[in-house]
Enzyme design. Structure first.
Site, short mmCIF file in Angstrom:
data_model
loop_
_atom_site.label_atom_id
_atom_site.label_comp_id
_atom_site.label_asym_id
_atom_site.label_seq_id
_atom_site.Cartn_x
_atom_site.Cartn_y
_atom_site.Cartn_z
N SER A 219 0.88 -1.19 0.02
CA SER A 219 -0.02 -0.12 -0.11
C SER A 219 0.89 1.22 -0.04
O SER A 219 1.98 1.28 0.44
CB SER A 219 -0.91 -0.06 1.07
N GLU A 240 6.33 -0.46 -5.48
CA GLU A 240 4.94 -0.53 -6.25
C GLU A 240 3.84 -0.48 -5.44
O GLU A 240 3.67 -1.36 -4.53
CB GLU A 240 5.31 -1.85 -6.84
N CYS A 274 -3.71 -4.22 -7.92
CA CYS A 274 -3.16 -2.73 -7.83
C CYS A 274 -3.80 -2.36 -9.25
O CYS A 274 -3.97 -1.05 -9.17
CB CYS A 274 -1.63 -2.73 -7.70
#
Ligand code: NAD
Length: 467
Positions: A219, A240, A274
C-alpha cells in the site's frame, strides 16, 4: 503441512507459529513458521555470505538456476495452484494462471543479460558503463498475488547477481514457503531465503545496513514508511504501491464488446489488484446501458470457494480487508445508487457480491480512494477535457485505460492520462518484458523489462584514456 522457513540453505522451524486462515471458510488452513528478530538477522548474515559467489557467476550460469526453478514449479503447478487458492482465495483457474505467469517470468529473466554499454570510443579514449549487483535484496510482498509478485522480484534480482530474502504478507505466506522448500534443492545456500512475520519484521529489513535494496509492493501508506526507513542508509528501493485506475469509455465505444472487458478488469481477483479498474467513466448518455450490461455480468458471477468447480469469484483475502470493504459499502449505499450486488452474504468466509454503483459524487470515498475489492463505481461525464481532469485529480498514477472504436483517437486521449501505464482497449495486461511502474504516489522505480533489471544494479562508468 508443516512448511518451514528456508534459512541459509536449511529448512527450519520458526521461533513461533502463525495461523493462516482460508478466506473461503474463515478457518485455520495451516500454522506457518513465524520468524523472530534473531532469525531475520541470521538470514541477513547468510545472504551476505552467499552474495560474493553468486554475483561472480555469469548471467548464463545464473540463468540456468532460474530455468531449473521454473521447471520445478511447472512440474508442481497443480500443487502450487491449489495452495494458492486455499490461502489467497482466488478461483483455481486464476491460481493456475498465476503459477503459469510465475514460471514465465523466471524463464524470461533467465534469458536476459545486462551487457556493458560503450558510451564513447575514439583514438583517445574509451568510456563504458557496466552494471554490477547491489547485494542483498529484501523482497516485501503483499497478499493479492503472493507467487507472481515473489518472482517478479526474485527473477530480476537473481539474474543480475543479487541474493534475496523474501518476506510474504502474513496472511499469504504458504506459497512463498513452498517455493522456498522447492528452491532449497536447487539454489546455493543463502541465495533465496524465506522469512515469515506478523507485520513486524518489515522495518528491520528496510532500515538494516545489511540490506542493499528493498523491493516493496504494497500500500501507499506502507510505502511511505519504507521510504522513510530506508533514508538513514540511503538504501536503494523500488516501491510498487496502490492505484485508483480509471477506465475511460469514449462515445464511439461499442459497449457490448467493451463492457465485459472493463467489468472483468474491475472484479478479477475480487478487485484486489493494484491495476484493477477502480473507476469507470462513461459519456452521460451511455451510463444507463453500461450499468445494464454491468448488472447483467454481475448476475452471472459465481461467488464461492475458489476450489469449487464453477466459481468465478472467490472471497476477499483477509478479514481486515473484508471489514474495510463492508464499511465502504455501507457508506457508499448512503451516497450512491446500487445497481447490482451490494449485499453482504452471511458467513462463513469473507465473501462479497460483485457490486456496481452509480450516481456518486466525485468526493465519495469509493471514487477517491482505492477500494481494493469487487465494488465498481460508474461515473458519467459531459466533456472530455473535464473527465480527463477528474481522472487525473488523484494522488495515484498507476494505470488507466481508454476504450474506443478509433484507436488513434484513444491513443491521443491516453497520452493525457497521468499514470505509469495507459492501456487502449484493454486493461491489466502485464508481461515480464514490459516495464511497469507507478506515477505520483503509486510508486517509485519500475519492475519488469530491462529497466526493472537495471534497478537491481549500480552503474559503474569505466573511463579509459588511450593516449
Ligand atoms: P501492505 O502495505 O499492508 O503490506 C505489504 C507488505 O508490507 C506486507 O508484506 C507487510 O507485512 C509489509 N509491511 C507492513 N508494514 C511494513 C513496514 N512498516 N515496513 C516494511 N514492510 C511492511 O499492503 P497489503 O495490504 O498487503 O497489499 C495491498 C496494497 O498493495 C494495495 O494498496 C495495492 O494496490 C498494493 N499493491 C500494489 C501493487 C503494485 O504493483 N503497484 C501490486 C499489488 C498490490
Amino acid at each position: 503441512m508443516a512448511l518451514k522457513l528456508l534459512l541459509d540453505g536449511k529448512l527450519v522451524d520458526g521461533a513461533a507459529g502463525l495461523e493462516v486462515i482460508n478466506p473461503a471458510t474463515g478457518t485455520v488452513l495451516d500454522i506457518a513458521p513465524r520468524a523472530d528478530v534473531a532469525q531475520a538477522e541470521q538470514a541477513i548474515a547468510a545472504a551476505r555470505r552467499a552474495f560474493p559467489a553468486w554475483s561472480r557467476l555469469s548471467y548464463r550460469e545464473r540463468g540456468k538456476y532460474l530455468e531449473r526453478l521454473a521447471d520445478a514449479l511447472d512440474a508442481r503447478r497443480d500443487e502450487f495452484a491449489r495452495l494458492l487458492t486455499q490461502e489467497q482465495g482466488k478461483p483455481l483457474a486464476e491460481a493456475q494462471g498465476e503459477v503459469f505467469g510465475t514460471s514465465a517470468t523466471l524463464r524470461w529473466c533467465a534469458g536476459q543479460e545486462l551487457k556493458p554499454v560503450l558510451l564513447r570510443e575514439d583514438a583517445n579514449e574509451r568510456i563504458m558503463e557496466q552494471r554490477y549487483p547491489l547485494g542483498v535484496v529484501a523482497a516485501i510482498i503483499p497478499w493479492n498475488f503472493p507467487l507472481a509478485l515473489l518472482t517478479q522480484k526474485l527473477g530480476p534480482a537473481l539474474i543480475t547477481g543479487n541474493v534475496v530474502i523474501a518476506k510474504p504478507a502474513p496472511t499469504t505466506p504458504l506459497t512463498t514457503l513452498l517455493f522456498g522448500e522447492m528452491a532449497a534443492e536447487i539454489l546455493p545456500a543463502g541465495v533465496l531465503q524465506t522469512i515469515v512475520d506478523n507485520n513486524d519484521l518489515g522495518p528491520l529489513f528496510t532500515s538494516h545496513p545489511g540490506i542493499d535494496f528493498v523491493s516493496f509492493t504494497g500500500s501507499t501508506a506502507t510505502g511511505k514508511k519504507v521510504m522513510a526507513s530506508a533514508a538513514d542508509t540511503l538504501k536503494r528501493f523500488s516501491l510498487e504501491l496502490g492505484g485508483n485506475d480509471a477506465a475511460l469509455i469514449l462515445d464511439d465505444a461499442d459497449l457490448e464488446s467493451v463492457g465485459p472487458k472493463v467489468f472483468g478488469s474491475a472484479i478479477g481477483n475480487s478487485g484486489q489488484i493494484c491495476i484493477a479498474v477502480k473507476r469507470v467513466y462513461a459519456p452521460r448518455a451511455m451510463v444507463d446501458p453500461l450499468c445494464d450490461i454491468f448488472a447483467r455480468l454481475a448476475g452471472e458471477v459465481v461467488v464461492g470457494d475458489g476450489l469449487n468447480q464453477g466459481t468465478t469469484m472467490g472471497p476477499v483475502q483477509n478479514e481486515a480487508q473484508y471489514d474495510k470493504l463492508v464499511a465502504l459499502l455501507d457508506e457508499t449505499r448512503a451516497v450512491g445508487t446500487i445497481v447490482a450486488g451490494g449485499n453482504v452474504p452471511d458467513g462463513p468466509g469473507y465473501f462479497l457480491e460483485p457490486t456496481v454503483v452509480r450516481d456518486l459524487p466525485d468526493d465519495a470515498r469509493l471514487v477517491r480512494e482505492e477500494q481494493f475489492g469487487p465494488i465498481v463505481p460508474v461515473l458519467g461525464y459531459d466533456e472530455l477535457d473535464d473527465v480527463i481532469a477528474r481522472i487525473n485529480a488523484t494522488p495515484y498514477g498507476l494505470g488507466g485505460s481508454v476504450w474506443s472504436s478509433d484507436t488513434d483517437r484513444a491513443v491521443e486521449v491516453a497520452s493525457r492520462i497521468e499514470s505509469g501505464t495507459v492501456w487502449v482497449n484493454r486493461h491489466r495486461s502485464l508481461s515480464p518484458d514490459v516495464p511497469f511502474g507507478g506515477a505520483k504516489q503509486s510508486g517509485i522505480g519500475v519492475q519488469n523489462g530491462l529497466d526493472g533489471l537495471r534497478e537491481h544494479t549500480q552503474g559503474r562508468i569505466v573511463n579509459i584514456s588511450l593516449k
